[in-house]
Design a protein around this motif. Sequence first.
Motif, PDB file in Angstrom:
ATOM      1  N   LEU A 109       4.543  -7.283  15.312  1.00  0.00           N
ATOM      2  CA  LEU A 109       4.573  -7.702  13.926  1.00  0.00           C
ATOM      3  C   LEU A 109       5.904  -8.379  13.621  1.00  0.00           C
ATOM      4  O   LEU A 109       6.936  -8.036  14.187  1.00  0.00           O
ATOM      5  CB  LEU A 109       4.400  -6.508  12.981  1.00  0.00           C
ATOM      6  N   VAL A 110       5.870  -9.363  12.714  1.00  0.00           N
ATOM      7  CA  VAL A 110       7.099  -9.952  12.189  1.00  0.00           C
ATOM      8  C   VAL A 110       7.151  -9.663  10.690  1.00  0.00           C
ATOM      9  O   VAL A 110       6.122  -9.670  10.007  1.00  0.00           O
ATOM     10  CB  VAL A 110       7.180 -11.470  12.444  1.00  0.00           C
ATOM     11  N   SER A 111       8.336  -9.399  10.190  1.00  0.00           N
ATOM     12  CA  SER A 111       8.526  -9.107   8.771  1.00  0.00           C
ATOM     13  C   SER A 111       9.022 -10.366   8.063  1.00  0.00           C
ATOM     14  O   SER A 111      10.041 -10.938   8.463  1.00  0.00           O
ATOM     15  CB  SER A 111       9.531  -7.972   8.578  1.00  0.00           C
ATOM     16  N   SER A 144       8.379  -7.148  16.453  1.00  0.00           N
ATOM     17  CA  SER A 144       8.537  -5.721  16.715  1.00  0.00           C
ATOM     18  C   SER A 144       7.742  -5.301  17.950  1.00  0.00           C
ATOM     19  O   SER A 144       6.938  -6.066  18.488  1.00  0.00           O
ATOM     20  CB  SER A 144       8.069  -4.912  15.505  1.00  0.00           C
ATOM     21  N   ASP A 200       4.985  -4.917   1.267  1.00  0.00           N
ATOM     22  CA  ASP A 200       4.652  -3.875   2.247  1.00  0.00           C
ATOM     23  C   ASP A 200       3.185  -3.859   2.608  1.00  0.00           C
ATOM     24  O   ASP A 200       2.525  -2.820   2.656  1.00  0.00           O
ATOM     25  CB  ASP A 200       5.095  -2.501   1.742  1.00  0.00           C
ATOM     26  N   ARG A 248       9.365  -8.912   3.154  1.00  0.00           N
ATOM     27  CA  ARG A 248       8.963  -7.510   3.032  1.00  0.00           C
ATOM     28  C   ARG A 248       7.469  -7.294   3.261  1.00  0.00           C
ATOM     29  O   ARG A 248       6.913  -6.259   2.899  1.00  0.00           O
ATOM     30  CB  ARG A 248       9.391  -6.933   1.671  1.00  0.00           C
ATOM     31  N   ASN A 249       6.805  -8.236   3.888  1.00  0.00           N
ATOM     32  CA  ASN A 249       5.444  -8.056   4.367  1.00  0.00           C
ATOM     33  C   ASN A 249       5.437  -8.284   5.876  1.00  0.00           C
ATOM     34  O   ASN A 249       6.347  -8.907   6.422  1.00  0.00           O
ATOM     35  CB  ASN A 249       4.482  -9.025   3.674  1.00  0.00           C
ATOM     36  N   ARG A 250       4.429  -7.764   6.544  1.00  0.00           N
ATOM     37  CA  ARG A 250       4.375  -7.828   8.003  1.00  0.00           C
ATOM     38  C   ARG A 250       3.126  -8.584   8.459  1.00  0.00           C
ATOM     39  O   ARG A 250       2.047  -8.382   7.903  1.00  0.00           O
ATOM     40  CB  ARG A 250       4.385  -6.409   8.584  1.00  0.00           C
ATOM     41  N   TYR A 251       3.336  -9.436   9.495  1.00  0.00           N
ATOM     42  CA  TYR A 251       2.276 -10.297   9.994  1.00  0.00           C
ATOM     43  C   TYR A 251       2.189 -10.175  11.514  1.00  0.00           C
ATOM     44  O   TYR A 251       3.216 -10.099  12.197  1.00  0.00           O
ATOM     45  CB  TYR A 251       2.549 -11.752   9.604  1.00  0.00           C
ATOM     46  N   SER A 252       0.979 -10.191  12.032  1.00  0.00           N
ATOM     47  CA  SER A 252       0.776  -9.980  13.465  1.00  0.00           C
ATOM     48  C   SER A 252       0.950 -11.275  14.250  1.00  0.00           C
ATOM     49  O   SER A 252       0.688 -12.371  13.758  1.00  0.00           O
ATOM     50  CB  SER A 252      -0.625  -9.415  13.721  1.00  0.00           C
ATOM     51  N   VAL A 255       0.244  -5.506   5.504  1.00  0.00           N
ATOM     52  CA  VAL A 255       0.140  -5.980   6.880  1.00  0.00           C
ATOM     53  C   VAL A 255      -1.027  -6.930   6.985  1.00  0.00           C
ATOM     54  O   VAL A 255      -2.122  -6.645   6.459  1.00  0.00           O
ATOM     55  CB  VAL A 255      -0.036  -4.804   7.865  1.00  0.00           C
TER      56      VAL A 255
END
Length: 291
Positions: free
Chosen positions: A241-243, A237, A288, A246-250, A290
């Motif tokens: 971040l990548v999803s 993004s 959800d 349904r969780n986001r990681y830097s 990060v």
Amino acid sequence: VALGFDGSYGRIAAFARDWRQRERERANRASPGTFVPLIFAPGEAFQFDWSEDWIRIGGKSTKLQMAHFKLCHSRAFFLRAYPLQTHEMLFDAHNHAFRVLGGVSERGIYDNMKTAVDKVGRGKERDINPRFFAMCGHYLFEPEFCNRAAGWEKGRVEKNVQDRRRQIWQHASERRWKDFDELNAWLGQRCRALWNELTHPQYSGLSVAEVLELERAELMPVPAPFDGYVERPARVSSTCLVSVGRNRYSVPCEYAGKWVSSRLYPTRIEVVADDALIASHVRLLDRDQVS
């Protein structure tokens, strides 16, 4: 044929009994789907199944997916707890089971779980999941699947689920666990202890642990663990971040807007671009979040 009474009759009778036993085992192995063997040779097969249970982990009541392995000859068993019944959890369970049991059997017996079978055909026809088949090829064992609605064909591990609830899970459910690592370490220790406590049902006077030591000589050696990640493409993004799930990681800022690959393991997430690792994170199981 005339037989004398100088002891030759006893030797021939013993040979005949041994021959009939070998032939029964050979027929069972040569005709899968027709016979369900009651006796397994050392190193011949293991059985696998999942069960569901609840326990308190990290202060929360948590639904567990419990992986059960059982060697058909020695009856040695192994349990490991996971949050999900997904490919990466299944592969990780095999890695740990083979390491703890000390080898790999010639065959693995399963039901028609979705992580192993993409499509169930007529009779024994199966479209095996390619990633699962790659894991079998890595360990060099042959997968075998039960007929529809025939869980009794892997009756040893079905019974194992019931026995372990009484011998292990009742004690585990009375405790509060910090995390999955603490629980799984205890499960491994408890399994080993029970191998020494339980008498083998077929060999009177020998424990499961003693028969396992004999069976290990017939098991295939354990290679390096199968790298059982699940890989998916992901677009970074504008906020880097990548999803995944349904969780986001830097990831590093220079990859904003680009496509990368995420590799999902049971306890971590790796992000790869051009075959280079660009980020690694502890896997988040709550949605959800990060990292």
